[in-house]
Write a protein that holds these residues in place. Structure first.
Motif, PDB file in Angstrom:
ATOM      1  N   THR A  72       0.911  -1.216  -0.110  1.00  5.14           N
ATOM      2  CA  THR A  72       0.055   0.067   0.215  1.00  5.14           C
ATOM      3  C   THR A  72       0.657   1.089  -0.051  1.00  5.14           C
ATOM      4  O   THR A  72       0.231   2.323   0.055  1.00  5.14           O
ATOM      5  N   ASP A  73       2.080   1.076  -0.242  1.00  2.00           N
ATOM      6  CA  ASP A  73       3.053   2.277  -0.054  1.00  2.00           C
ATOM      7  C   ASP A  73       3.225   2.668  -1.561  1.00  2.00           C
ATOM      8  O   ASP A  73       4.155   1.812  -2.202  1.00  2.00           O
ATOM      9  N   PRO A  74       2.809   3.700  -2.200  1.00  2.00           N
ATOM     10  CA  PRO A  74       3.020   3.805  -3.687  1.00  2.00           C
ATOM     11  C   PRO A  74       4.110   3.997  -3.893  1.00  2.00           C
ATOM     12  O   PRO A  74       4.592   3.463  -5.171  1.00  2.00           O
ATOM     13  N   LYS A  75       5.108   4.701  -3.106  1.00  2.00           N
ATOM     14  CA  LYS A  75       6.463   4.881  -3.805  1.00  2.00           C
ATOM     15  C   LYS A  75       7.242   3.777  -3.946  1.00  2.00           C
ATOM     16  O   LYS A  75       7.980   3.374  -4.731  1.00  2.00           O
ATOM     17  N   VAL A  76       6.973   2.767  -2.707  1.00  2.00           N
ATOM     18  CA  VAL A  76       8.025   1.597  -2.664  1.00  2.00           C
ATOM     19  C   VAL A  76       7.215   0.579  -3.956  1.00  2.00           C
ATOM     20  O   VAL A  76       8.207   0.037  -4.612  1.00  2.00           O
ATOM     21  N   VAL A  77       6.038   0.688  -3.924  1.00  2.00           N
ATOM     22  CA  VAL A  77       5.642  -0.088  -5.165  1.00  2.00           C
ATOM     23  C   VAL A  77       5.885   0.109  -6.609  1.00  2.00           C
ATOM     24  O   VAL A  77       6.419  -0.510  -7.326  1.00  2.00           O
ATOM     25  N   ALA A  78       6.139   1.507  -6.684  1.00  2.00           N
ATOM     26  CA  ALA A  78       6.572   1.918  -8.022  1.00  2.00           C
ATOM     27  C   ALA A  78       8.003   1.707  -8.143  1.00  2.00           C
ATOM     28  O   ALA A  78       8.404   1.422  -9.337  1.00  2.00           O
ATOM     29  N   ILE A 112       5.600  -2.736  -9.345  1.00  2.00           N
ATOM     30  CA  ILE A 112       4.616  -3.670  -9.197  1.00  2.00           C
ATOM     31  C   ILE A 112       3.194  -2.701  -8.925  1.00  2.00           C
ATOM     32  O   ILE A 112       3.506  -1.503  -8.564  1.00  2.00           O
ATOM     33  N   VAL A 113       2.039  -3.216  -9.153  1.00  2.00           N
ATOM     34  CA  VAL A 113       0.994  -2.425  -9.163  1.00  2.00           C
ATOM     35  C   VAL A 113       0.325  -3.008  -7.829  1.00  2.00           C
ATOM     36  O   VAL A 113       0.104  -4.247  -7.791  1.00  2.00           O
ATOM     37  N   PRO A 114      -0.206  -2.238  -7.038  1.00  2.00           N
ATOM     38  CA  PRO A 114      -0.892  -2.539  -5.690  1.00  2.00           C
ATOM     39  C   PRO A 114      -2.112  -3.391  -6.009  1.00  2.00           C
ATOM     40  O   PRO A 114      -2.609  -3.211  -7.364  1.00  2.00           O
ATOM     41  N   LEU A 139      -7.037   3.794  -2.477  1.00  2.00           N
ATOM     42  CA  LEU A 139      -6.040   5.072  -2.839  1.00  2.00           C
ATOM     43  C   LEU A 139      -6.638   6.052  -3.714  1.00  2.00           C
ATOM     44  O   LEU A 139      -6.588   7.403  -3.364  1.00  2.00           O
ATOM     45  N   GLU A 140      -7.497   5.478  -4.550  1.00  2.00           N
ATOM     46  CA  GLU A 140      -8.352   6.706  -5.499  1.00  2.00           C
ATOM     47  C   GLU A 140      -9.303   7.312  -4.537  1.00  2.00           C
ATOM     48  O   GLU A 140      -9.564   8.515  -5.113  1.00  2.00           O
ATOM     49  N   LEU A 141      -9.769   6.913  -3.699  1.00  2.00           N
ATOM     50  CA  LEU A 141     -10.915   7.418  -2.810  1.00  2.00           C
ATOM     51  C   LEU A 141     -10.572   7.985  -1.696  1.00  2.00           C
ATOM     52  O   LEU A 141     -11.336   8.367  -0.590  1.00  2.00           O
ATOM     53  N   ALA A 142      -9.065   8.117  -1.399  1.00  2.00           N
ATOM     54  CA  ALA A 142      -8.712   8.722  -0.486  1.00  2.00           C
ATOM     55  C   ALA A 142      -8.938  10.041   0.075  1.00  2.00           C
ATOM     56  O   ALA A 142      -9.122  10.445   1.303  1.00  2.00           O
ATOM     57  N   ASP A 143      -9.416  10.693  -1.012  1.00  2.00           N
ATOM     58  CA  ASP A 143     -10.135  12.250  -0.567  1.00  2.00           C
ATOM     59  C   ASP A 143     -11.405  11.926   0.223  1.00  2.00           C
ATOM     60  O   ASP A 143     -11.725  13.002   0.932  1.00  2.00           O
ATOM     61  N   LEU A 144     -12.174  10.706   0.120  1.00  2.00           N
ATOM     62  CA  LEU A 144     -13.241  10.666   0.932  1.00  2.00           C
ATOM     63  C   LEU A 144     -12.917  10.466   2.513  1.00  2.00           C
ATOM     64  O   LEU A 144     -13.676  10.115   3.193  1.00  2.00           O
ATOM     65  N   GLY A 145     -11.832  10.312   2.684  1.00  2.00           N
ATOM     66  CA  GLY A 145     -11.282   9.900   4.023  1.00  2.00           C
ATOM     67  C   GLY A 145     -11.326   8.468   4.281  1.00  2.00           C
ATOM     68  O   GLY A 145     -11.145   7.932   5.611  1.00  2.00           O
ATOM     69  N   LEU A 146     -11.030   7.729   3.061  1.00  2.00           N
ATOM     70  CA  LEU A 146     -10.945   6.478   3.335  1.00  2.00           C
ATOM     71  C   LEU A 146      -9.621   5.773   3.540  1.00  2.00           C
ATOM     72  O   LEU A 146      -8.731   6.734   3.251  1.00  2.00           O
ATOM     73  N   PRO A 147      -9.370   4.929   4.385  1.00  2.00           N
ATOM     74  CA  PRO A 147      -7.795   4.497   4.713  1.00  2.00           C
ATOM     75  C   PRO A 147      -7.195   3.907   3.421  1.00  2.00           C
ATOM     76  O   PRO A 147      -8.063   3.502   2.827  1.00  2.00           O
ATOM     77  N   THR A 148      -5.776   4.218   3.221  1.00  2.00           N
ATOM     78  CA  THR A 148      -5.131   3.702   2.207  1.00  2.00           C
ATOM     79  C   THR A 148      -4.344   2.629   2.321  1.00  2.00           C
ATOM     80  O   THR A 148      -3.598   2.140   1.501  1.00  2.00           O
ATOM     81  N   ASP A 149      -4.402   1.916   3.511  1.00  2.00           N
ATOM     82  CA  ASP A 149      -3.603   0.531   3.799  1.00  2.00           C
ATOM     83  C   ASP A 149      -4.598  -0.673   3.910  1.00  2.00           C
ATOM     84  O   ASP A 149      -4.248  -1.449   4.500  1.00  2.00           O
ATOM     85  N   ILE A 150      -5.440  -0.578   2.909  1.00  5.43           N
ATOM     86  CA  ILE A 150      -6.080  -1.853   2.991  1.00  5.43           C
ATOM     87  C   ILE A 150      -5.473  -2.775   1.631  1.00  5.43           C
ATOM     88  O   ILE A 150      -5.646  -2.452   0.549  1.00  5.43           O
ATOM     89  N   ILE A 151      -5.530  -4.131   2.086  1.00  5.07           N
ATOM     90  CA  ILE A 151      -5.313  -5.210   1.086  1.00  5.07           C
ATOM     91  C   ILE A 151      -6.336  -6.111   1.151  1.00  5.07           C
ATOM     92  O   ILE A 151      -6.377  -7.085   0.076  1.00  5.07           O
ATOM     93  N   ASP A 152      -7.032  -6.293   2.133  1.00  4.49           N
ATOM     94  CA  ASP A 152      -8.074  -7.391   2.380  1.00  4.49           C
ATOM     95  C   ASP A 152      -9.472  -6.833   1.822  1.00  4.49           C
ATOM     96  O   ASP A 152      -9.922  -6.089   2.308  1.00  4.49           O
ATOM     97  N   VAL A 153      -9.979  -7.972   1.098  1.00  2.78           N
ATOM     98  CA  VAL A 153     -11.352  -7.407   0.508  1.00  2.78           C
ATOM     99  C   VAL A 153     -12.480  -7.580   1.391  1.00  2.78           C
ATOM    100  O   VAL A 153     -13.156  -6.770   1.436  1.00  2.78           O
ATOM    101  N   HIS A 154     -12.250  -8.565   2.459  1.00  2.49           N
ATOM    102  CA  HIS A 154     -13.372  -8.633   3.683  1.00  2.49           C
ATOM    103  C   HIS A 154     -13.175  -7.270   4.552  1.00  2.49           C
ATOM    104  O   HIS A 154     -14.182  -6.670   4.860  1.00  2.49           O
ATOM    105  N   GLU A 155     -11.983  -6.895   4.811  1.00  2.00           N
ATOM    106  CA  GLU A 155     -11.935  -5.567   5.682  1.00  2.00           C
ATOM    107  C   GLU A 155     -12.392  -4.355   4.774  1.00  2.00           C
ATOM    108  O   GLU A 155     -13.054  -3.575   5.300  1.00  2.00           O
ATOM    109  N   ALA A 156     -12.095  -4.335   3.543  1.00  2.00           N
ATOM    110  CA  ALA A 156     -12.628  -3.272   2.806  1.00  2.00           C
ATOM    111  C   ALA A 156     -14.057  -3.367   2.721  1.00  2.00           C
ATOM    112  O   ALA A 156     -14.667  -2.375   2.813  1.00  2.00           O
ATOM    113  N   SER A 157     -14.534  -4.368   2.597  1.00  2.00           N
ATOM    114  CA  SER A 157     -16.081  -4.322   2.536  1.00  2.00           C
ATOM    115  C   SER A 157     -16.777  -3.921   3.909  1.00  2.00           C
ATOM    116  O   SER A 157     -17.774  -3.246   3.725  1.00  2.00           O
TER     117      SER A 157
END
Ligand SMILES: Nc1ncnc2c1ncn2[C@@H]1O[C@H](COP(=O)(O)OP(=O)(O)OP(=O)(O)O)[C@@H](O)[C@H]1O
Ligand SMILES: [Mg+2]
Lengths: 273, 273
Positions: A224-230, A234-236, A244-262
């Motif tokens: 979830t670290d855009p700099k490291v990933v670039a 590799i692509v997150p 990451l795209e919806l970060a403006d809405l105040g969503l966390p950016t360190d999510i990789i798990d689908v269940h957690e995300a939902s």
């Protein structure tokens, strides 16, 4: 335990594939090695069972330097599953294929029988025991190759790109299987380009680039670290990209798990209504 | 594998690389004929020096030396068999009558065996120069423009091109089997030969698979669709090429003359004078 100390490796052709690797893999750990093509991932893991010996620096497997031991001796504890099963299958039957390594290690015939049975069961290929490995599909051949390594129950299991060429269902099964191995306190090292796979397993990750380790940590941090990933091209995972795209809405950016995300999204929606 | 290294083409530009491959081949054949013509050590020593200017002009000395080093094993076998058979059947190999018993006769035998070994080295040395300085493409072009059917030319160039690929693959397969506890250098002679089965079978199968895939890929790119093929590059003889033809023919004439009318002294008698 595998300890890599200031490892350098140069191929006879002059390619400097590894340039100063320091790494410790504890017993029972689950490690994913990621990074772009040619980063040196395969070269690194080939050092763990002595297939390659350091040009400089050293590797200790359970405290013993790989320099002094043969591959066959190391292989007893460190199983290595090659990327392409066709590079190892040669026997007339699946059963014989699985018994090959056990014979090399000098197990008793009764033990061999038992272990073969166990491995066939484990990978769900019992129905093919008398079939020629060459008659099987790509995914099945891969499972035979895996069974032929697991049969002698090594403490460390290294897999080079295990998910390549597997359909979704096989991949899912393989993942469950790897997690299960890890739960049995086996050390698992996986070389992979598959971010979704890594996101779902959430192992410790090291990112390699040009023969060096450029980042290390748990999957959640690394992916979830855009700099490291670039940096490692590799692509997150897709779910992270959305967040990451919806970060403006105040969503966390360190999510990789689908269940957690939902769960998070659901919470948001409930709040709104 | 190091013998193969000595035959692997690397792209360099030099006067020798630019020579017409047909002419270079002609030159190598002349060397070949001369090496077969003579059995005396002195003559073969002279022959050994003939390809040397080419090696230096083409700047392939390192690779060339490596091919010679790769041939050492065979050279030793040739020397030993010649010496041993010469010892037991001296009259059929040399002018010695009766058993080999004096120092002089041993020296004659030694010279004879050395000559036979050197003949082999001369052959390797000149063929190695040819392959080191001629790209497979060039070679295919030369065959084609000598009116050999295109199918044969293609098969030939493909075979040459795939040698390094197969060598790499053999290495990977060896690694994969070593990782399953195979020890190539274990056991008596028969066991050691058998140790290679797990390596040869995957290698052969993958070569067959690869050739089938290649055939399909070629057909889907319309291989053989047009009756008459034209080439982007057309080989044309240059002045240096004619020069080399001249030199080769001259060498052959001199060699035949010497062979017919000059009796070459043996090194042993020459030195004892
Ligand atoms: N047998 C070899 N001989 C010479 N150079 C090699 C050999 N194998 C790999 N290399 C080189 O070493 C570097 C690292 O290769 P390596 O196979 O370790 O990369 P990798 O990270 O596994 O890449 P990939 O994701 O493509 O599998 C590359 O530059 C490669 O060209
Ligand atoms: Mg790799």
């Amino acid at each position: 335990m595998i300890e890599v100390k200031d490892l350098y490796f140069t191929y006879p052709t002059g390619v400097e594939a590894l340039r100063g690797i320091n790494l410790t893999i504890d017993d029972g750990e689950f490690l994913a090695v990621m990074g772009q093509n040619g980063a040196g991932k395969t070269t690194l893991v080939k050092h763990f069972n002595g297939l390659l010996k350091p040009t400089k620096g050293e590797i200790l497997v359970d405290g013993v330097s790989t320099q002094d031991v043969s591959v066959a001796q190391l292989a007893r504890n460190v199983g290595f599953v090659f990327q392409n099963p066709d590079h190892q299958l040669f026997s007339e039957t699946v059963e014989e294929e699985i018994a090959f390594a056990l014979r090399n290690f000098g197990f008793e015939e009764t033990v061999i029988k038992k272990q073969v049975e166990w491995a066939l069961n484990l990978l769900d290929i019992t129905q093919y025991r008398k079939t020629s490995p060459f008659m099987l599909s790509g995914g099945e051949r891969k499972r035979v190759a895996l069974a032929s390594i697991l049969a002698w129950d090594p403490q460390v299991i290294i897999m080079d790109e295990p998910t390549i060429g597997q359909d979704y269902q096989q991949k899912e099964k393989l993942m469950q299987f790897i997690l299960q191995l890890n739960a049995q306190k086996k050390t698992v090292v996986v070389v992979t380009h598959d971010v979704e796979f890594v996101a779902e397993c959430n192992p410790r990750v090291i990112l390699m680039s040009q023969g060096k380790i450029v980042a290390g940590g748990i999957a959640e941090e690394i992916l979830t670290d855009p700099k490291v990933v670039a940096q490692a091209s590799i692509v997150p995972p897709q779910i992270t990209q959305i967040f990451l795209e919806l970060a403006d809405l105040g969503l966390p950016t360190d999510i990789i798990d689908v269940h957690e995300a939902s769960k998070i999204l659901l919470g948001r929606m409930r709040e709104k209504s | 594998m190091s013998v193969f290294e000595g035959f692997k083409f690397r792209k360099v530009s030099s006067a020798v690389h630019r020579l017409d491959p047909r002419i270079k081949f002609f030159y190598v054949i002349i060397l070949f004929v001369m090496a077969i013509l003579f059995t005396k050590l002195l003559a073969l020593i002279v022959l050994f020096f003939i390809p040397l200017p080419f090696v230096f002009i083409a700047r392939v000395n390192r690779q060339w030396l490596r091919s010679l080093r790769g041939a050492v094993f065979f050279a030793i076998i040739i020397f030993a068999t010649n010496f041993i058979f010469g010892y037991f059947y001296p009259s059929s190999y040399t002018e010695i009558t009766g058993a080999v018993d004096s120092l002089g006769e041993y020296l004659v035998l030694l010279e004879r065996a050395s000559a036979m070994t050197l003949r082999f080295v001369v052959l390797i040395a000149s063929f190695s120069v040819f392959f080191l300085t001629t790209s497979p493409d060039h070679l295919g072009l030369a065959l084609q423009q000598s009116h050999i059917p295109y199918e044969f030319c293609f098969a030939f160039t493909t075979a040459v091109r795939f040698v390094p690929v197969l060598a790499d693959e053999a290495q990977t397969i060896m690694d994969a089997q070593k990782a399953r506890g195979l020890e190539l250098e274990r056991g008596n002679f028969l066991k050691r030969v058998r140790n290679y089965i797990p390596i040869l079978i995957p290698l052969i199968i993958s070569a067959i698979r690869r050739s089938l895939e290649l055939a399909e890929a070629m057909e889907s790119r319309a291989w053989g669709a047009s009756e008459k093929r034209t080439n982007l590059y057309v080989l044309k003889l240059k002045r240096t090429d004619y020069l080399l033809v001249l030199v080769s023919v001259l060498m052959l004439i001199i060699a035949v003359y010497v062979w017919l009318y000059v009796s070459i002294p043996s090194l042993t008698t020459l030195l004892s004078l």
